[in-house]
Design an enzyme around this catalytic site. Structure first.
Site, PDB file in Angstrom:
ATOM      1  N   ILE A  87       0.874  -1.207  -0.077  1.00  0.00           N
ATOM      2  CA  ILE A  87       0.054   0.135   0.107  1.00  0.00           C
ATOM      3  C   ILE A  87       0.902   1.400  -0.143  1.00  0.00           C
ATOM      4  O   ILE A  87       0.648   2.260  -0.515  1.00  0.00           O
ATOM      5  CB  ILE A  87      -0.947   0.132   1.327  1.00  0.00           C
ATOM      6  CG1 ILE A  87      -1.801  -1.242   0.871  1.00  0.00           C
ATOM      7  CG2 ILE A  87      -1.653   1.389   1.350  1.00  0.00           C
ATOM      8  CD1 ILE A  87      -2.759  -1.530   2.295  1.00  0.00           C
TER       9      ILE A  87
ATOM     10  N   THR B 271      -4.353   5.175   7.427  1.00  0.00           N
ATOM     11  CA  THR B 271      -5.457   4.218   6.908  1.00  0.00           C
ATOM     12  C   THR B 271      -4.940   2.972   7.354  1.00  0.00           C
ATOM     13  O   THR B 271      -5.174   1.969   6.462  1.00  0.00           O
ATOM     14  CB  THR B 271      -5.496   4.440   5.358  1.00  0.00           C
ATOM     15  OG1 THR B 271      -4.356   4.369   4.665  1.00  0.00           O
ATOM     16  CG2 THR B 271      -6.326   5.572   5.206  1.00  0.00           C
TER      17      THR B 271
ATOM     18  N   GLU C 204     -11.435   1.473  17.925  1.00  0.00           N
ATOM     19  CA  GLU C 204     -12.702   1.221  16.760  1.00  0.00           C
ATOM     20  C   GLU C 204     -13.447   0.012  17.156  1.00  0.00           C
ATOM     21  O   GLU C 204     -14.660   0.023  16.525  1.00  0.00           O
ATOM     22  CB  GLU C 204     -12.270   1.178  15.389  1.00  0.00           C
ATOM     23  CG  GLU C 204     -11.593  -0.117  14.918  1.00  0.00           C
ATOM     24  CD  GLU C 204     -10.834   0.030  13.343  1.00  0.00           C
ATOM     25  OE1 GLU C 204     -10.334   1.172  13.214  1.00  0.00           O
ATOM     26  OE2 GLU C 204     -11.262  -0.749  12.877  1.00  0.00           O
TER      27      GLU C 204
ATOM     28  N   HIS D  91     -13.130   2.510   8.886  1.00  0.00           N
ATOM     29  CA  HIS D  91     -12.268   1.469   8.382  1.00  0.00           C
ATOM     30  C   HIS D  91     -12.841   1.132   6.738  1.00  0.00           C
ATOM     31  O   HIS D  91     -13.233  -0.134   6.805  1.00  0.00           O
ATOM     32  CB  HIS D  91     -12.513   0.323   9.352  1.00  0.00           C
ATOM     33  CG  HIS D  91     -11.265  -0.494   9.362  1.00  0.00           C
ATOM     34  ND1 HIS D  91     -10.539  -0.981  10.258  1.00  0.00           N
ATOM     35  CD2 HIS D  91     -10.568  -0.950   8.238  1.00  0.00           C
ATOM     36  CE1 HIS D  91      -9.497  -1.668   9.924  1.00  0.00           C
ATOM     37  NE2 HIS D  91      -9.314  -1.765   8.425  1.00  0.00           N
ATOM     38  N   GLN D  92     -12.958   2.179   6.232  1.00  0.00           N
ATOM     39  CA  GLN D  92     -13.729   2.091   4.584  1.00  0.00           C
ATOM     40  C   GLN D  92     -12.751   1.952   3.515  1.00  0.00           C
ATOM     41  O   GLN D  92     -13.252   1.604   2.401  1.00  0.00           O
ATOM     42  CB  GLN D  92     -14.517   3.266   4.682  1.00  0.00           C
ATOM     43  CG  GLN D  92     -15.330   3.399   3.542  1.00  0.00           C
ATOM     44  CD  GLN D  92     -15.734   4.813   3.342  1.00  0.00           C
ATOM     45  OE1 GLN D  92     -16.024   5.477   4.430  1.00  0.00           O
ATOM     46  NE2 GLN D  92     -15.889   5.422   2.104  1.00  0.00           N
ATOM     47  N   ALA D  93     -11.360   2.083   3.882  1.00  0.00           N
ATOM     48  CA  ALA D  93     -10.321   2.230   2.662  1.00  0.00           C
ATOM     49  C   ALA D  93     -10.323   0.884   1.895  1.00  0.00           C
ATOM     50  O   ALA D  93     -10.095   1.128   0.498  1.00  0.00           O
ATOM     51  CB  ALA D  93      -9.178   2.415   3.377  1.00  0.00           C
ATOM     52  N   PHE D  94     -10.720  -0.203   2.560  1.00  0.00           N
ATOM     53  CA  PHE D  94     -10.577  -1.401   1.689  1.00  0.00           C
ATOM     54  C   PHE D  94     -11.898  -1.603   0.860  1.00  0.00           C
ATOM     55  O   PHE D  94     -11.818  -2.450  -0.241  1.00  0.00           O
ATOM     56  CB  PHE D  94     -10.525  -2.805   2.439  1.00  0.00           C
ATOM     57  CG  PHE D  94     -11.861  -3.230   3.277  1.00  0.00           C
ATOM     58  CD1 PHE D  94     -12.285  -2.403   4.363  1.00  0.00           C
ATOM     59  CD2 PHE D  94     -12.537  -4.184   2.752  1.00  0.00           C
ATOM     60  CE1 PHE D  94     -13.450  -2.599   4.908  1.00  0.00           C
ATOM     61  CE2 PHE D  94     -13.885  -4.290   3.359  1.00  0.00           C
ATOM     62  CZ  PHE D  94     -14.382  -3.728   4.608  1.00  0.00           C
TER      63      PHE D  94
END
Ligand code: NAD
Length: 344
Positions: free
Chosen positions: A154, A232, A263, A295-298
């Site tokens: 990444i 991230t 989280e 936790h949306q990056a994926f």
């Protein structure tokens, strides 16, 4: 093959059902997270499938072992929520080492641009037909320096994106990658130099004992005034209290967080009608220069498809062949990818 699937969200089922049907793997979907209270749901299954906020501690591992569950298939890359030392010899831990570094790196840049150009504020203003630009002055990313901690899959994609914007890249990695630095626009430096010289700092290393709170009071003190912190990767990389203080003291110019240390009980769920107990998170979210995503990056179609395909293949390989190239082992004091397929 029967797998108990924990912490299920609606978007998980489409791809897991599709690849599961193709390979004869049947998933039983549970909305509950895997932990000491729910582990009993895995009785009579060949394996469990878990995600980032499931708790796979020693007692959960012992319960799975006692029930004869031999496979823990993580549908993520990180495994900091698994007691790897305790798991060794009791359960095969499989993971998805890569599914779309682009998904996470592109989300990181989306957060940075949103923050720097105040898109989160502009969106709300124009929805209300308020066309004023007051307070929206941003800055060019071109010519600025980004410090990247962790130059794995990444981190390297994010480096390419930043280079496309004409940014200079300073990087730190415990295990530098050959051929990554070009000596001109991309350089490896020590952490002190990275903190001192970066306008933006982005975290792309795993959460380990060494990296926990790598962003803390001391590191923030070393940073430029106005530094932007992007996380991230994993919440525990940032000491949230220290970050909040840095923001209050106007030392940190902005923060973009897709992950947060505490989280587990909040992210992925709808708490809009509730009083959130976590004062640090609530205060961070209240700041005009903090953007939090859950936790949306994926979360892209490509990543979801790759996650399901690899997870199903991991399970099939383990059950049919007794080995899997994506198995994690515990050797020499830390978790490592199992190279020879003979971990036990
Ligand atoms: P990777 O294994 O390819 O890269 C991690 C890099 O960190 C490696 O180059 C490694 O050498 C380096 N590293 C290890 N220990 C270090 C240390 N002490 N200091 C500095 N660098 C160190 O992993 P990746 O696929 O690039 O993923 C990076 C992180 O992103 C993962 O660990 C995971 O926590 C996170 N992630 C988040 C999401 C999300 O949705 N927000 C999705 C996937 C992954």
């Amino acid at each position: 093959m029967k797998i108990a699937f924990f912490d299920t969200k609606p978007y998980d089922k489409e791809f897991f059902d599709m690849y599961g049907r193709q390979h004869g793997v049947k998933f039983k979907y549970y909305e509950a997270k895997l932990n000491g209270d729910t582990v009993g749901l895995a009785k009579d299954f060949d394996g469990v499938c878990a995600f980032v906020n499931d708790t796979v501690d020693a007692s959960v591992i012992d319960s799975l072992n006692a029930m004869g569950v031999k496979i823990l298939a993580l549908r993520c890359a990180g495994y900091n929520n698994v007691d790897m030392k305790h798991a060794f010899g009791k359960i095969h831990v499989l993971r998805v080492p890569a599914y779309s570094p682009y998904a996470v790196a592109e989300h990181t840049m989306a957060l940075l641009l949103t923050s720097v150009r105040r898109i989160h504020k502009a969106y709300i203003r124009t929805k209300d037909f308020n066309f004023s630009l007051a307070g929206f002055t941003g800055f060019d990313l071109h010519g600025k320096t980004v410090g990247i901690i962790g130059t794995g899959k990444i981190g390297r994609v994010f480096t390419d994106i930043c280079k496309g914007f004409g940014m200079k890249v300073l990087a730190y990695d415990k295990f530098p990658v050959q051929g990554y630095a070009d000596g001109e626009n991309v350089k490896y430096v020590d952490t002190d130099t990275l903190f001192k010289e970066s306008d933006v700092i982005s975290l792309h290393c795993p959460l380990t004992d060494e990296t926990r709170h790598i962003i803390n009071k001391d590191s923030i003190d070393k940073c430029k005034k106005g530094v932007i912190i992007l996380n991230t990767s994993r919440g525990g990389l940032v000491d949230a209290e220290a970050l909040l203080n840095g923001i209050k003291e106007r030392k940190v110019g902005a923060a973009c967080l897709d992950v947060y240390e505490e989280e587990a009980d909040l992210f992925f769920e709808d708490y809009s009608g509730h009083i959130v107990e976590d004062d640090t998170l609530a205060r961070l979210i209240s700041m005009p220069n903090v953007i939090v995503t859950s936790h949306q990056a994926f979360l892209t179609k490509e990543a979801l498809s790759n996650i399901a395909e690899t997870t199903v293949q991991n399970i099939v390989d383990m059950i049919k062949d007794g080995q899997c190239r994506n198995e994690l082992c515990f050797r020499g004091g830390s978790a490592v990818d199992c190279k020879d397929g003979k971990c036990f």
